[in-house]
Design an enzyme around this catalytic site. Structure first.
Site, PDB file in Angstrom:
ATOM      1  N   LYS A  12       0.801  -1.134  -0.184  1.00 16.49           N
ATOM      2  CA  LYS A  12      -0.052   0.034   0.142  1.00 16.49           C
ATOM      3  C   LYS A  12       0.884   1.196  -0.159  1.00 16.49           C
ATOM      4  O   LYS A  12       1.755   1.217   0.886  1.00 16.49           O
ATOM      5  CB  LYS A  12      -0.870   0.064   1.244  1.00 16.49           C
ATOM      6  CG  LYS A  12      -1.706   1.453   1.346  1.00 16.49           C
ATOM      7  CD  LYS A  12      -2.694   1.344   2.739  1.00 16.49           C
ATOM      8  CE  LYS A  12      -3.148   2.594   2.888  1.00 16.49           C
ATOM      9  NZ  LYS A  12      -4.135   2.658   3.946  1.00 16.49           N
ATOM     10  N   GLU A  25      -9.299   3.697   2.005  1.00 20.64           N
ATOM     11  CA  GLU A  25      -8.872   3.780   0.743  1.00 20.64           C
ATOM     12  C   GLU A  25      -7.793   2.936   0.443  1.00 20.64           C
ATOM     13  O   GLU A  25      -7.631   2.370  -0.684  1.00 20.64           O
ATOM     14  CB  GLU A  25      -8.396   5.233   0.393  1.00 20.64           C
ATOM     15  CG  GLU A  25      -6.803   5.407   0.871  1.00 20.64           C
ATOM     16  CD  GLU A  25      -6.557   5.362   2.595  1.00 20.64           C
ATOM     17  OE1 GLU A  25      -7.803   5.310   3.172  1.00 20.64           O
ATOM     18  OE2 GLU A  25      -5.554   4.943   2.922  1.00 20.64           O
ATOM     19  N   ARG A  48      -7.723  -0.416   0.799  1.00 21.62           N
ATOM     20  CA  ARG A  48      -8.350  -1.576   0.318  1.00 21.62           C
ATOM     21  C   ARG A  48      -8.941  -1.183  -1.044  1.00 21.62           C
ATOM     22  O   ARG A  48      -8.598  -2.132  -1.997  1.00 21.62           O
ATOM     23  CB  ARG A  48      -9.596  -2.188   0.923  1.00 21.62           C
ATOM     24  CG  ARG A  48     -10.618  -1.093   1.264  1.00 21.62           C
ATOM     25  CD  ARG A  48     -11.623  -1.588   2.501  1.00 21.62           C
ATOM     26  NE  ARG A  48     -11.052  -0.924   3.669  1.00 21.62           N
ATOM     27  CZ  ARG A  48     -11.501  -1.255   4.806  1.00 21.62           C
ATOM     28  NH1 ARG A  48     -12.791  -2.004   4.889  1.00 21.62           N
ATOM     29  NH2 ARG A  48     -11.101  -0.762   5.908  1.00 21.62           N
ATOM     30  N   ASP A  57      -2.590  10.277   3.646  1.00 24.24           N
ATOM     31  CA  ASP A  57      -3.792   9.951   4.021  1.00 24.24           C
ATOM     32  C   ASP A  57      -4.592  10.765   4.676  1.00 24.24           C
ATOM     33  O   ASP A  57      -4.709  10.804   5.829  1.00 24.24           O
ATOM     34  CB  ASP A  57      -4.167   8.375   4.538  1.00 24.24           C
ATOM     35  CG  ASP A  57      -5.561   7.879   4.832  1.00 24.24           C
ATOM     36  OD1 ASP A  57      -6.548   8.510   4.049  1.00 24.24           O
ATOM     37  OD2 ASP A  57      -5.463   6.845   5.515  1.00 24.24           O
ATOM     38  N   ASP A  78       1.807   6.321   5.791  1.00 27.01           N
ATOM     39  CA  ASP A  78       0.702   5.350   5.063  1.00 27.01           C
ATOM     40  C   ASP A  78       1.162   4.747   3.938  1.00 27.01           C
ATOM     41  O   ASP A  78       0.305   3.814   3.226  1.00 27.01           O
ATOM     42  CB  ASP A  78      -0.860   6.145   4.840  1.00 27.01           C
ATOM     43  CG  ASP A  78      -1.912   5.386   5.081  1.00 27.01           C
ATOM     44  OD1 ASP A  78      -1.675   4.257   5.537  1.00 27.01           O
ATOM     45  OD2 ASP A  78      -3.173   5.466   4.617  1.00 27.01           O
ATOM     46  N   LYS A 108     -10.056  13.119   8.138  1.00 26.17           N
ATOM     47  CA  LYS A 108      -9.666  12.441   9.443  1.00 26.17           C
ATOM     48  C   LYS A 108      -9.722  13.739  10.432  1.00 26.17           C
ATOM     49  O   LYS A 108      -9.515  14.827   9.885  1.00 26.17           O
ATOM     50  CB  LYS A 108      -8.209  11.987   9.489  1.00 26.17           C
ATOM     51  CG  LYS A 108      -8.302  10.664   8.681  1.00 26.17           C
ATOM     52  CD  LYS A 108      -6.731  10.065   8.899  1.00 26.17           C
ATOM     53  CE  LYS A 108      -6.673   8.706   8.134  1.00 26.17           C
ATOM     54  NZ  LYS A 108      -7.347   7.578   9.027  1.00 26.17           N
ATOM     55  N   ASP A 138     -12.374   7.070   3.658  1.00 24.55           N
ATOM     56  CA  ASP A 138     -11.048   6.938   4.309  1.00 24.55           C
ATOM     57  C   ASP A 138     -10.712   5.256   4.349  1.00 24.55           C
ATOM     58  O   ASP A 138      -9.540   5.083   4.734  1.00 24.55           O
ATOM     59  CB  ASP A 138     -11.204   7.468   5.963  1.00 24.55           C
ATOM     60  CG  ASP A 138      -9.930   7.562   6.584  1.00 24.55           C
ATOM     61  OD1 ASP A 138      -8.978   7.641   6.117  1.00 24.55           O
ATOM     62  OD2 ASP A 138     -10.123   7.931   7.877  1.00 24.55           O
TER      63      ASP A 138
HETATM   64  N1  BES Z   1      -4.345   4.391   6.904  1.00 25.01           N
HETATM   65  C1  BES Z   1      -5.582   4.147   7.757  1.00 25.01           C
HETATM   66  C2  BES Z   1      -5.396   2.782   8.671  1.00 25.01           C
HETATM   67  C3  BES Z   1      -4.592   3.378  10.166  1.00 25.01           C
HETATM   68  C4  BES Z   1      -5.280   4.455  11.040  1.00 25.01           C
HETATM   69  C5  BES Z   1      -3.311   3.079   9.998  1.00 25.01           C
HETATM   70  C6  BES Z   1      -4.590   4.531  12.150  1.00 25.01           C
HETATM   71  C7  BES Z   1      -2.425   3.325  11.514  1.00 25.01           C
HETATM   72  C8  BES Z   1      -3.198   4.143  12.399  1.00 25.01           C
HETATM   73  C9  BES Z   1      -6.616   3.658   6.623  1.00 25.01           C
HETATM   74  O1  BES Z   1      -6.452   4.383   5.518  1.00 25.01           O
HETATM   75  C10 BES Z   1      -7.745   3.999   7.481  1.00 25.01           C
HETATM   76  O2  BES Z   1      -8.135   5.176   7.485  1.00 25.01           O
HETATM   77  N2  BES Z   1      -8.654   3.008   7.890  1.00 25.01           N
HETATM   78  C11 BES Z   1      -9.957   3.392   8.470  1.00 25.01           C
HETATM   79  C12 BES Z   1     -10.922   2.330   8.051  1.00 25.01           C
HETATM   80  C13 BES Z   1     -12.146   2.656   8.370  1.00 25.01           C
HETATM   81  C14 BES Z   1     -12.806   3.983   7.866  1.00 25.01           C
HETATM   82  C15 BES Z   1     -13.184   1.733   7.981  1.00 25.01           C
HETATM   83  C16 BES Z   1      -9.646   2.991   9.903  1.00 25.01           C
HETATM   84  O3  BES Z   1      -8.999   2.587  10.411  1.00 25.01           O
HETATM   85  O4  BES Z   1     -10.393   3.914  10.811  1.00 25.01           O
HETATM   86 ZN    ZN Z   2      -4.898   4.766   4.745  1.00 30.20          ZN
HETATM   87 MN    MN Z   3      -7.761   6.120   5.389  1.00 22.82          MN
END
Ligand code: BES
Ligand code: ZN
Ligand code: MN
Length: 490
Positions: A259, A343, A345, A264, A282, A271, A341
């Site tokens: 990834k 993204e 996947r 992000d 990220d 966020k 968010d």
């Molecule tokens: N890059 C983030 C995941 C992440 C969050 C990594 C905090 C490390 C610390 C990912 O893109 C994301 O934002 N995931 C969301 C998914 C949700 C919207 C289903 C998450 O984990 O909040």
């Molecule tokens: Zn992310």
């Molecule tokens: Mn995200």
């Protein structure tokens, strides 16, 4: 003989309580029991993590002796061995020594051979001198005055293994450093274009094949989910493909998919501001793919490996994807984007479909995918998901050997129901329960044609707080997996 050659310092271990290791006992003999006296005086009892620097002991050519506490001899395993080396290098780099003779490498550490021990030591030597100061206006003090390190081993017959370990450890260290550098660089420097340039550099240096696909190529391939993430950004997305062909032509490659979200923001589903800076990390999955390719390139590992990196920013903007938008992935499956968010996947699924054309022996994707994985596993182990149990076991084993561990997580069909959409084939989020699992479930819908494992490294790829920075994980795990695979000639 330890300490008989001229050197800035010689490093030997002491077991708890107050027991000299074999090299330390030899040194003690040469130095007229100087070490025994230090132990008797109570200045070093051998507790793990402790160190003591001694100067100019009698009869020794070496300027300094560094004693390292090893803990109890019967519990001196791989982990204790690594901790002892870390403590040793911390102590050595705190002195002004220009060179060091390390004797910890001749101790036995669990079931590991001398190649493993020397590899670990060389890698820790590099890690202990790692600094990220390329963004400072003036270079800081160098991490260490150390210029040369010598590793001892017990038997001449071990020479070949020790040499191999040294080469592998240095290469791994260099791969980890690259992954750290890429992670630590800010989002305004480490863009998708920058990652592509890094891949080009690696290709040149290690004679790999590289291909960079741009927006037009992605459109032609129908990569609608990847492009839906890039829409809000002025930075052009890239799909980076880097091939290390070290194995026989007929050998199916291992494909690593990383990834590469270089920043992000969350996109339209923005966020919160607190700690958003950390979303520069990220792209750590991408960094680990490039770091691993560097390591195996430097090792000239006899195996075929393809690295695929979907790289983009995730930004809000007037053209950005909106919650409820429906897009078509390269696989033809349609996705309702309920949260922009989620993204990672969306870019991985098109990269996974693209991986099909390499007829892979196995595909491993690496992603800082979910905050939920951090909640489930913290910062200790990476989350491992797989559609093939043998592959999962191999990845877990590589994590154990490299001490870069993962934990096998569930992927049962029941979880798939959380991805139901009223309007498209499925949605890109599955609600709060088991968020790391439903993210993996989403990916599993794009990996039916090959053996696949997914590493969620959201909790392990970087550290927050005072020690904020990239860890370089899971480069050790991935490299070990490939070394093992190359040695079994699969
Ligand atoms: N890059 C983030 C995941 C992440 C969050 C990594 C905090 C490390 C610390 C990912 O893109 C994301 O934002 N995931 C969301 C998914 C949700 C919207 C289903 C998450 O984990 O909040
Ligand atoms: Zn992310
Ligand atoms: Mn995200």
């Amino acid at each position: 003989m330890p300490g008989s050659a001229k050197s800035g310092c010689v490093v030997v271990g002491v077991f708890e309580p107050r027991k000299l290791s074999t090299p330390a006992a030899l040194l003690d003999k040469a130095a007229r029991s100087a070490l025994s006296k230090v132990l008797q005086a109570g200045d070093m009892d051998g507790r793990a993590g402790t160190t003591l620097v001694l100067h100019r002991l009698p009869q020794l050519a070496s300027e300094r002796v560094v004693l390292v506490g090893l803990g109890a001899e019967k519990s001196f395993d791989a982990k204790a061995y690594r901790s002892a080396l870390q403590a040793a290098f911390r102590a050595v780099t705190s002195t002004g020594a220009a060179d060091a003779e390390i004797h910890l490498t001749s101790l036995s550490a669990g079931k590991h051979d001398v190649a493993w021990r020397v590899a670990q030591a060389a890698c820790i030597a590099i890690e202990s001198t790692y600094r990220f100061d390329q963004m400072k206006s003036k270079p800081g003090r160098p991490a260490s005055t150390l210029k040369r390190v010598t590793f001892a081993f017990a038997n001449v017959s071990e020479r070949r293994l020790a040499d191999r370990g040294l080469g592998q450890g240095l290469a791994l260290g260099h791969g980890i450093s690259l992954a750290k550098d890429l992670g630590n660089l800010p989002g305004n420097v480490c863009t998708p274009t920058y990652l592509a340039a890094q891949a080009r550099d690696l290709a040149k240096r290690y004679r790999m094949k590289v291909q960079i696909l741009d927006t037009r190529d992605m459109k032609n391939l129908g990569m609608g989910t990847l492009l839906s993430v890039a829409r809000g950004s002025a930075e052009p997305p890239k799909l980076i493909v880097l091939e290390h062909r070290g194995g026989p032509q007929s050998q199916k490659p291992v494909v690593l998919v990383g990834k590469g979200v270089t920043f992000d923001t969350g996109g339209t589903s923005l966020k919160p501001a607190g700690e958003m800076d950390e979303m520069k990390f990220d792209m750590s999955g991408a960094g680990s793919v490039l770091g691993t390719l560097k390591a195996i390139g430097e090792m000239r590992l006899p195996i075929n490996v393809v690295g695929i990196i979907p790289a983009t920013e995730n930004m809000p903007g007037s053209r950005a994807t909106k919650p409820g938008d429906i897009v078509t992935s390269m696989s033809g499956q349609t996705v309702e984007i309920l949260n922009t968010d989620a993204e990672g996947r969306l870019i991985l699924c098109d990269a996974l479909t693209y991986a099909e054309r390499y007829d892979p022996a196995a595909v491993i994707d690496i992603a800082t995918l979910t905050g939920a994985c951090v909640i489930a596993l913290g910062h200790v182990v990476s989350g491992l998901f797989a559609n093939d149990d043998a592959l999962a076991q191999e990845v877990l084993a590589a994590g154990e050997v490299s001490l870069d561990r993962a934990w096998h997580m569930p992927l049962h069909d029941e979880y798939q129901e959380q991805l139901k959409s009223n309007f498209a084939d499925f949605a890109n989020i599955g609600g709060r329960p088991a968020g790391a699992v439903t993210a993996a479930c989403y990916l599993s819908r794009f990996t039916k044609k090959f053996k696949w494992a997914h590493l969620d490294v959201a909790g392990t790829a970087w550290k927050s707080g005072k020690e904020k920075g990239s860890t370089g994980r899971p480069v050790p795990l991935l490299t070990q997996y490939l070394i093992h695979r190359a040695s079994t000639n699969k």
